[in-house]
Design an enzyme around this catalytic site. Structure first.
Site, PDB file in Angstrom:
ATOM      1  N   ASP A   1       0.828  -1.204   0.000  1.00  0.00           N
ATOM      2  CA  ASP A   1       0.000   0.000   0.000  1.00  0.00           C
ATOM      3  C   ASP A   1       0.867   1.261   0.000  1.00  0.00           C
ATOM      4  OD1 ASP A   1      -2.713   1.123   0.320  1.00  0.00           O
ATOM      5  OD2 ASP A   1      -1.964   1.853   2.251  1.00  0.00           O
TER       6      ASP A   1
ATOM      7  N   GLU B   1       1.746  -0.248  -5.001  1.00  0.00           N
ATOM      8  CA  GLU B   1       0.869   0.852  -5.412  1.00  0.00           C
ATOM      9  C   GLU B   1       1.713   2.125  -5.461  1.00  0.00           C
ATOM     10  OE1 GLU B   1      -3.131   3.246  -3.954  1.00  0.00           O
ATOM     11  OE2 GLU B   1      -1.620   2.632  -2.511  1.00  0.00           O
TER      12      GLU B   1
HETATM   13  C1  NOJ Z   1      -4.394   3.133  -0.829  1.00  0.00           C
HETATM   14  C2  NOJ Z   1      -5.626   2.301  -0.708  1.00  0.00           C
HETATM   15  O1  NOJ Z   1      -5.933   1.762  -1.971  1.00  0.00           O
HETATM   16  C3  NOJ Z   1      -6.723   3.199  -0.186  1.00  0.00           C
HETATM   17  O2  NOJ Z   1      -7.956   2.533  -0.179  1.00  0.00           O
HETATM   18  C4  NOJ Z   1      -6.347   3.691   1.180  1.00  0.00           C
HETATM   19  O3  NOJ Z   1      -7.280   4.683   1.596  1.00  0.00           O
HETATM   20  C5  NOJ Z   1      -4.964   4.318   1.213  1.00  0.00           C
HETATM   21  N1  NOJ Z   1      -3.990   3.588   0.463  1.00  0.00           N
HETATM   22  C6  NOJ Z   1      -4.459   4.435   2.638  1.00  0.00           C
HETATM   23  O4  NOJ Z   1      -4.106   3.171   3.124  1.00  0.00           O
END
Ligand code: NOJ
Length: 555
Positions: free
Chosen positions: A205, A245
């Site tokens: 993440d 990500e």
């Molecule tokens: C990315 C995630 O996809 C999202 O849903 C989340 O709010 C943020 N990171 C914080 O963890």
């Protein structure tokens, strides 16, 4: 042995499927999806052709950010089941040829995490330095870029000590201090823990936020941490991957695969830039923006890979488009203000954006599966689920999986008021869109997805191959080829709403080469100038396997 003969790099030709356990299937009638429900639907995923299941956070959580606010990195949310149930999911999946990856959310914790609770109680807590604090007031007018309008800035004052803690996301998600070696040790231990339960890697993440070094902290290069995690991961499990990500322009993404293209950091990254260009191309009925994006991707080391996607669980972000481009996509696909969020994204799913036009929806997914890289699906895409526009912002697309025509989509036996989320009530309700009906209908979108996954799996060049755009003169059509030592496939996609007469040549193919259409079995011989001509219908698409004389390739 040729490298593509091996299955070592499984992620280079995987079909990834993302789901949230809480919205997939409720086995005990409490209105919340659970691990036992998921275990009972692994065969469904197997028949769909999924080979990698990405589980969104299933950890204990106050659930103020859909589980991305974790109170125990080693736990399982009791609403979803137990560690035992999770192991059953992982084992069953593995038995059906599906690897499981899980979300690694270590940029921050929930403010209810015992570490933060202790850190808050006293500046002398051993956990105080797990987080990022400042004693002087943050600069005025600070903004929260991620959640504009929802969160004020990135520093929040903690009353007891009068100091401010940092949070890149919501105030209830304090950032961990990665400059603290004890935090890095905990992250490694977390990685080791889930690997030991049999998973095959992580969706990491918010990587750029994770690698932000707190002001004033001593840490030479934060990428060292990512390298350390990767090294540790690979020591423990050679097959495990880190799928990151990183929503940044390509030039900046390159560094997250490893400095100098050395492949020592993330194994895979989502292609956010390509996804956004994809939507601009759809709107303009012109493949040029997508083609330009794909052509400007940085070269990757052989083990690294792009994950292509059209939708995920957040807003459909368009933050990398120029303002006027974003407005074009908004005007076409999210004409109402309440279909947009944070000034950058859309809260709808693909079928509603495309007015349910089956030709265009299929063209979009055909294209997704032929893009160089690994396709990643968000649950429900395979049946064309829509969003529930009555739900707020990101929640609109986080509705229960629609298994059957019942009002709750066969998701749960709980009374409707107890469901974790309500399905859409309109033309996209379970009555109209569900798995059971589509399984019975050979012409359904679900069956089309089965065709795409099976053709993708027998065409490893799509995941591995060298990308090339093939010249032709039909406006609005993308012809591209992927070539690897196993062979070559040419994909043709018409972005326009009119038929296109098309001719192109593959001059370096030998005499006697035939193009075999993988989706309808037609054979198209190249003529003596190695040319082929045909007409594509409006929004038409073809996957053409290059079959050379005597190459012995069966499929
Ligand atoms: C990315 C995630 O996809 C999202 O849903 C989340 O709010 C943020 N990171 C914080 O963890």
């Amino acid at each position: 042995m040729r490298i593509t003969d091996t299955s070592d790099l499984w992620w280079k030709s995987a079909v990834i499927y993302c789901l949230d356990v809480e919205t997939f299937l409720d086995s005990n009638g409490d209105g919340v999806g659970d691990l036992q429900g998921l275990a009972s639907r692994i065969d469904y995923l197997a028949q769909l052709g999924v080979t990698c299941l990405w589980l969104m956070p299933f950890y204990p959580t106050p659930d103020r950010d859909d589980g991305y606010d974790v109170t125990d990195f080693y736990g399982v949310d009791p609403r979803l089941g137990t560690h035992g149930d999770l192991v059953e999911v992982i084992r069953t999946a593995r038995d059906r040829g599906i690897r499981v990856i899980v979300d690694l959310v270590v940029n921050h914790t929930s403010d209810r995490h015992p570490w933060f609770q202790s850190a808050k109680r006293s500046p002398s807590s051993p956990y105080r330095d797990f987080y990022v604090w400042r004693s002087d007031p943050p600069p005025k007018g600070q903004k929260n870029e991620v959640f504009p309008g929802e969160a004020d800035g990135i520093w929040t004052r903690e009353d007891k000590s009068g100091e401010w803690y940092m949070h890149s996301f919501y105030p209830h998600q304090p950032d961990l201090n990665i400059a603290n070696p004890a935090v890095r040790d905990e992250i490694a231990k977390t990685v080791g823990f889930w690997l030991q339960l049999g998973i095959s890697g992580f969706r990491v993440d918010a990587v750029p936020f994770l690698l932000e070094v707190p002001e004033g902290a001593e840490m030479a290069d934060p990428h060292d941490m990512l390298r350390d995690i990767r090294r540790f991961l690979q020591r423990r499990s050679s097959e495990a991957v880190l799928l990151g990500e990183v929503n940044l322009p390509y030039e900046q993404q390159a560094a997250y695969f490893g400095a100098g293209n050395d492949g020592q950091e993330l194994t895979m990254q989502f292609d956010f830039a390509g996804m956004q260009a994809f939507y601009l191309s759809l709107v303009r009925q012109d493949p040029a923006p997508l083609a330009a994006a794909l052509s400007s991707r940085p070269a990757l080391p052989v083990e690294a890979q792009w994950a292509n996607f059209l939708r995920n669980h957040d807003e459909l972000t368009l933050d990398q488009l120029a303002d006027d481009e974003r407005q074009e996509v908004f005007d076409a696909f999210a004409p109402e203000e309440d279909q947009r969020v944070y000034g950058r994204g859309i809260t709808r799913r693909l079928p509603t954006m495309l007015d349910g036009d089956p030709r265009r929806i299929r063209m979009a997914y055909s294209l997704l599966f032929t893009l160089p890289g690994t396709p990643a699906l968000f649950y429900g895409e395979e049946i064309g689920m829509g969003e529930n526009a009555d739900l707020d912002k990101r929640h609109a697309v986080r509705t229960p999986m629609q298994w059957s025509a019942e009002r709750d989509g066969g998701f749960s036996t709980a009374p409707p008021s107890r469901l974790v989320a309500q399905p859409p009530g309109d033309g996209y309700s379970p009555l109209h869109v569900n798995v059971a009906d589509q399984l019975e209908d050979r012409g359904s979108l679900l069956h089309f997805f089965r065709d795409l996954t099976s053709r993708y799996r027998i065409s490893p060049e799509l995941g591995w191959g060298e990308f090339e755009i093939i010249d032709h003169d039909a406006p609005g059509v993308l012809v591209h080829s992927l070539r690897a030592d196993v062979g070559r496939t040419v994909a043709v996609h018409n972005f326009t709403d009119v038929p296109a007469a098309l001719a192109f040549a593959l001059p370096d193919e030998p005499e006697g080469t035939t193009l075999v259409d993988l989706l309808d079995s037609e054979r198209l011989p190249l003529d003596d100038r190695r040319r082929v001509e045909f007409t594509l219908p409006a929004y038409g698409y073809r996957w053409l396997r290059v079959s050379r004389p005597g190459d012995g390739r069966v499929t």
